[in-house]
Design a protein around this motif. Structure first.
Motif, PDB file in Angstrom:
ATOM      1  N   ALA A 153       5.135  18.108 -10.514  1.00 51.17           N
ATOM      2  CA  ALA A 153       5.491  19.319 -10.090  1.00 51.17           C
ATOM      3  C   ALA A 153       6.841  20.048 -10.365  1.00 51.17           C
ATOM      4  N   LEU A 154       7.744  19.119 -10.633  1.00 54.65           N
ATOM      5  CA  LEU A 154       8.923  19.617 -10.763  1.00 54.65           C
ATOM      6  C   LEU A 154       8.936  20.294 -12.442  1.00 54.65           C
ATOM      7  N   ALA A 155       8.278  19.656 -13.311  1.00 54.23           N
ATOM      8  CA  ALA A 155       8.261  20.142 -14.511  1.00 54.23           C
ATOM      9  C   ALA A 155       7.574  21.387 -14.691  1.00 54.23           C
ATOM     10  N   GLN A 156       6.642  21.631 -14.066  1.00 54.18           N
ATOM     11  CA  GLN A 156       5.758  22.811 -13.831  1.00 54.18           C
ATOM     12  C   GLN A 156       6.118  23.792 -12.844  1.00 54.18           C
ATOM     13  N   GLY A 157       6.788  23.362 -11.698  1.00 54.95           N
ATOM     14  CA  GLY A 157       7.418  24.377 -10.864  1.00 54.95           C
ATOM     15  C   GLY A 157       6.463  25.252 -10.159  1.00 54.95           C
ATOM     16  N   SER A 158       5.252  25.210 -10.266  1.00 53.41           N
ATOM     17  CA  SER A 158       4.241  25.955  -9.661  1.00 53.41           C
ATOM     18  C   SER A 158       3.703  25.396  -8.293  1.00 53.41           C
ATOM     19  N   GLN A 159       3.930  24.149  -8.163  1.00 54.20           N
ATOM     20  CA  GLN A 159       3.606  23.629  -6.672  1.00 54.20           C
ATOM     21  C   GLN A 159       4.653  23.458  -5.801  1.00 54.20           C
ATOM     22  N   LEU A 160       5.839  23.860  -6.354  1.00 57.88           N
ATOM     23  CA  LEU A 160       6.908  23.843  -5.024  1.00 57.88           C
ATOM     24  C   LEU A 160       7.376  25.185  -4.983  1.00 57.88           C
ATOM     25  N   GLU A 161       7.782  25.391  -3.608  1.00 55.29           N
ATOM     26  CA  GLU A 161       7.968  26.656  -3.126  1.00 55.29           C
ATOM     27  C   GLU A 161       9.135  26.554  -2.111  1.00 55.29           C
ATOM     28  N   VAL A 162      10.117  27.540  -1.911  1.00 51.39           N
ATOM     29  CA  VAL A 162      11.151  27.596  -1.039  1.00 51.39           C
ATOM     30  C   VAL A 162      10.994  28.305   0.030  1.00 51.39           C
ATOM     31  N   TYR A 163      10.703  27.521   1.427  1.00 55.03           N
ATOM     32  CA  TYR A 163      10.552  28.336   2.602  1.00 55.03           C
ATOM     33  C   TYR A 163      12.188  28.684   3.176  1.00 55.03           C
ATOM     34  N   TYR A 164      12.102  29.685   4.115  1.00 51.47           N
ATOM     35  CA  TYR A 164      13.133  29.843   4.770  1.00 51.47           C
ATOM     36  C   TYR A 164      13.296  29.968   6.132  1.00 51.47           C
ATOM     37  N   GLN A 165      14.153  29.464   6.814  1.00 46.55           N
ATOM     38  CA  GLN A 165      14.131  29.397   8.254  1.00 46.55           C
ATOM     39  C   GLN A 165      15.441  30.189   8.979  1.00 46.55           C
ATOM     40  N   ILE A 168       0.793  -1.413  -0.066  1.00 50.67           N
ATOM     41  CA  ILE A 168       0.037  -0.161  -0.015  1.00 50.67           C
ATOM     42  C   ILE A 168       0.963   1.305   0.072  1.00 50.67           C
ATOM     43  N   ASP A 169       2.020   1.398   0.902  1.00 50.39           N
ATOM     44  CA  ASP A 169       2.815   2.153   0.795  1.00 50.39           C
ATOM     45  C   ASP A 169       3.586   2.420  -0.462  1.00 50.39           C
ATOM     46  N   THR A 170       3.661   1.423  -1.195  1.00 50.39           N
ATOM     47  CA  THR A 170       4.339   1.562  -2.424  1.00 50.39           C
ATOM     48  C   THR A 170       3.524   2.235  -3.493  1.00 50.39           C
ATOM     49  N   ASP A 171       2.149   1.773  -3.474  1.00 45.88           N
ATOM     50  CA  ASP A 171       1.162   2.117  -4.366  1.00 45.88           C
ATOM     51  C   ASP A 171       1.284   3.711  -4.221  1.00 45.88           C
ATOM     52  N   ARG A 172       1.156   4.094  -2.781  1.00 46.61           N
ATOM     53  CA  ARG A 172       1.069   5.672  -2.669  1.00 46.61           C
ATOM     54  C   ARG A 172       2.138   6.470  -2.932  1.00 46.61           C
ATOM     55  N   GLN A 173       3.474   5.624  -2.766  1.00 46.10           N
ATOM     56  CA  GLN A 173       4.790   6.360  -3.053  1.00 46.10           C
ATOM     57  C   GLN A 173       4.797   6.374  -4.853  1.00 46.10           C
ATOM     58  N   LEU A 174       4.088   5.548  -5.610  1.00 43.20           N
ATOM     59  CA  LEU A 174       4.268   5.366  -7.016  1.00 43.20           C
ATOM     60  C   LEU A 174       3.362   6.793  -7.604  1.00 43.20           C
ATOM     61  N   ILE A 175       2.281   6.943  -6.826  1.00 47.71           N
ATOM     62  CA  ILE A 175       1.424   8.183  -7.047  1.00 47.71           C
ATOM     63  C   ILE A 175       2.295   9.302  -6.833  1.00 47.71           C
ATOM     64  N   ILE A 176       2.743   9.411  -5.634  1.00 45.95           N
ATOM     65  CA  ILE A 176       3.502  10.545  -5.102  1.00 45.95           C
ATOM     66  C   ILE A 176       4.460  10.838  -5.944  1.00 45.95           C
ATOM     67  N   LEU A 177       5.409   9.940  -6.528  1.00 48.21           N
ATOM     68  CA  LEU A 177       6.471  10.030  -7.209  1.00 48.21           C
ATOM     69  C   LEU A 177       6.210  10.548  -8.861  1.00 48.21           C
ATOM     70  N   ASN A 178       5.034  10.264  -9.321  1.00 48.21           N
ATOM     71  CA  ASN A 178       4.683  10.727 -10.598  1.00 48.21           C
ATOM     72  C   ASN A 178       4.210  12.017 -10.395  1.00 48.21           C
ATOM     73  N   ASP A 179       3.443  12.779  -9.245  1.00 47.05           N
ATOM     74  CA  ASP A 179       3.050  13.779  -9.036  1.00 47.05           C
ATOM     75  C   ASP A 179       4.244  14.677  -8.967  1.00 47.05           C
ATOM     76  N   LEU A 180       5.281  14.071  -8.095  1.00 44.83           N
ATOM     77  CA  LEU A 180       6.309  14.897  -7.868  1.00 44.83           C
ATOM     78  C   LEU A 180       7.025  15.337  -9.434  1.00 44.83           C
ATOM     79  N   ARG A 181       7.270  14.555 -10.216  1.00 47.40           N
ATOM     80  CA  ARG A 181       7.725  14.611 -11.498  1.00 47.40           C
ATOM     81  C   ARG A 181       7.044  15.761 -12.187  1.00 47.40           C
TER      82      ARG A 181
END
Length: 613
Positions: free
Chosen positions: A360-372, A345-358
């Motif tokens: 997000a990286l291609a689009q760039g709009s979902q990613l943001e840099v925070y600063y501490q 189950i974890d693997t299935d979710r990971q595959l979904i998250i991995l595809n969405d991450l690809r």
């Protein structure tokens, strides 16, 4: 190749006729002319005979020069003659085998059915070609590629058989070498991944009622540190002996090397003692290995599963072994973990998250840099900030870095993500500088893949030059796990090169890795970031208090700055301040924030300076 030899020629027939007529011709001149014709016919016949003799000699010389063995048998399949290559290949001379049946040379590897088909082909088609195993005079067997042709007389009856053969033992040996290269690990001699896949499939097919397969994927912990301290040759000897010991432990089972420091073990069993079996492997392999007068005890991380309970397909079982091993590694070194359905189950979710991450990286709009921000302990003033990647998923909301960063590392996205963060951080520095703000250094985290893939140094310098940002405003943080990653090789010269250009270097999560003291001696670093694990229980935990005090004292002796991470209480702050710590980072001072909120604080700092001036 040559025209057929024949005396059925016009000149010869004319000579025969002239010879018959010479005795009845009345006139001497006519008789002399007839005799001349006879002489011409005899000369033509003699010339044909000499030419045929020359052709025969050339043919014999060609057979003598041939590297292929030649054997001629009569209609009864008895050897009549051979060429020198036959003797060179088999060791037999003509005198030793003349009159023998060629089957007397057989190695005995072919049955009656094989020879029945052989003779059937010869009788029906007049030829046969294929591989036969024969035996040399000295007893060793060898394969040969044979071509047999039946020869017929003028009446169409078989008069002889001509056989030409080539010794293909070297070719077979090369085939075997290539097969071994394709299926065998060259270092240990054990089956490689491809061969293990085939062996596992075979075991699964031949499982009987009540039988099962136990599988264990074993990873040697901190193998790079062994290579670094003892050398690659010693590391190779260790891997070889590890494989030998493992194979001896599971006699009758299958042991292979997948690559690197990963080994796979398979056993067929009727017992339901999987956990006990894994424990026995660990116990046996934990005994010390003697390498170059060094006694080494190895830590092992093991992922395991069982067939057919956890799957009956080799690909599925390999995937579940890797899931179990990865789960064990997430819980720290020297652990073992058996596959369970929740990992799928974890693997299935990971595959979904991995595809969405690809995406997000291609689009760039979902990613943001925070600063501490990072602060001075004495007055709380800001001295720098750490760039932290955040992901705003359109459906799942904010996905924590602890979930997507390991996925990015496993699937090769960290280099692209790390480069994106560097670009965003440097662009933000340029924007703040353009607004006249008092800009603080930004620290970005580097992964091992960024050091392995691409040209990190060129990317850093070109990005800084593009935005006209001084190198002193960018700091690089590397964890000890990155320093220990053998794929990155010796990174000391590369870090020295970056530092010489003005970039600052820090070791993140200090104290959680291995060989920390050795790295401090030879790496060009400016700061240590003391891991939050040692800060959380301060000042009440005596062990954490002692470790923290020792690290601070050591850093002072090495002229290194220390930033304590995870400072959340006033008690922690006071303890660190009393021990000489200068800089901290944690929720007591600031949480990770978007660039807009940090910008407000930077403006407030500028306004505060102006109001006091």
């Amino acid at each position: 190749m040559w025209p057929y030899f024949t005396l059925n020629r016009p000149l010869i027939w004319l000579a025969v006729a002239a010879l018959a007529a010479a005795s009845v011709l009345p006139l001497l001149p006519l008789r002399m002319a007839a005799l001349a014709l006879v002489a011409i016919g005899v000369a033509d016949g003699w010339r044909q005979i000499r030419r045929e003799h020359q052709r025969r000699r050339l043919s014999e010389q060609a057979l003598e020069l041939s590297q292929d063995g030649v054997m001629i048998t009569n209609a009864a399949n008895r050897i009549v003659t051979i060429n020198p290559a036959f003797t060179q290949i088999t060791g037999y001379t003509l005198d030793e085998i003349r009159g023998l049946d060629p089957s007397s040379l057989s190695a005995g590897r072919h049955d009656k059915t094989f020879y029945d088909r052989y003779w059937q082909s010869l009788r029906t088609t007049g030829h046969w070609e294929g591989e036969i195993w024969n035996q040399r005079k000295h007893g060793d067997q060898y394969p040969e590629w044979v071509r047999i042709q039946a020869c017929h007389d003028g009446k169409g009856r078989v008069s002889h058989y001509v056989g030409i053969f080539t010794d293909i033992s070297r070719h077979k040996a090369r085939e075997q070498d290539l097969r071994r290269i394709g299926f065998e690990d060259p270092l240990t001699g054990l089956p490689n991944r491809r061969r293990l896949h085939d062996l596992l499939a075979s075991r699964l097919r031949h499982l009987r009622a009540g039988e099962g397969l136990d599988l264990a994927l074993i990873d040697i912990d901190a193998f790079k540190s062994i290579n670094d301290s003892l050398g690659v040759d010693s590391g190779d000897r260790l891997l070889s002996r590890f494989g030998q010991r493992l194979a001896a432990q599971v006699a009758g089972g299958i042991v292979g090397r997948l690559g690197g420091d990963e080994f796979l073990v398979i056993r067929t069993t009727t017992f339901d003692d999987h956990e006990k079996w894994v424990a026995s492997l660990r116990e046996h392999l934990s005994e010390p290995f003697e390498i170059d007068e060094s006694s080494l005890r190895l830590g092992l991380t093991i992922g395991s599963c069982r067939a057919p309970e956890d799957g009956s397909d080799p690909n599925v079982l390999f995937q579940r072994l890797e899931s179990a091993l990865y789960s064990a590694k997430r819980h720290g070194r020297n652990h073992d973990r058996r596959f369970r359905p929740s990992l799928d189950i974890d693997t299935d979710r990971q595959l979904i998250i991995l595809n969405d991450l690809r995406q997000a990286l291609a689009q760039g709009s979902q990613l943001e840099v925070y600063y501490q921000t990072q602060h001075r302990l004495d007055d709380g003033g800001m001295v720098g900030m750490e760039a932290l990647l955040r992901w705003h998923h359109p459906e799942h909301g904010m996905i924590p870095p602890s979930e997507f960063i390991p996925l990015a590392e496993r699937h090769g996205l960290m280099s692209a993500l790390g480069s994106w963060v560097i670009d965003q951080a440097v662009a933000q520095l340029a924007a703040w500088r353009g607004q006249g703000l008092d800009v603080l250094p930004i620290w970005v985290n580097l992964s091992a893949l960024q050091l392995i893939q691409g040209d990190l140094e060129s990317h850093l310098i070109s990005t800084l030059n593009q935005y006209r940002v001084p190198t002193r405003l960018l700091g690089l943080e590397l964890t000890e796990s990155v320093l220990l990653d053998e794929r990155a090789g010796d990174i000391s010269p590369r870090l020295e090169s970056l530092r010489s250009r003005g970039l600052q270097i820090a070791i993140d999560d200090f104290g959680t890795g291995y060989s920390s003291m050795a790295y401090l001696k030879r790496l060009p670093i400016d700061k240590l970031k003391l891991d939050r694990e040692f800060i959380r229980a301060l000042p009440h935990d005596p062990a954490d208090a002692a470790i923290t005090s020792a690290v601070l004292a050591m850093a002072q002796g090495l002229h290194l700055d220390v930033i304590a991470e995870g400072v959340e209480t006033i008690e922690q702050r006071d303890f660190l301040l009393a021990r000489g710590c200068r800089h901290v980072q944690g929720y007591l001072y600031a949480r990770p924030e978007p660039a807009g909120e940090v910008e407000i604080r930077l403006r407030q700092a500028v306004e505060s300076v102006y109001s006091h001036s």
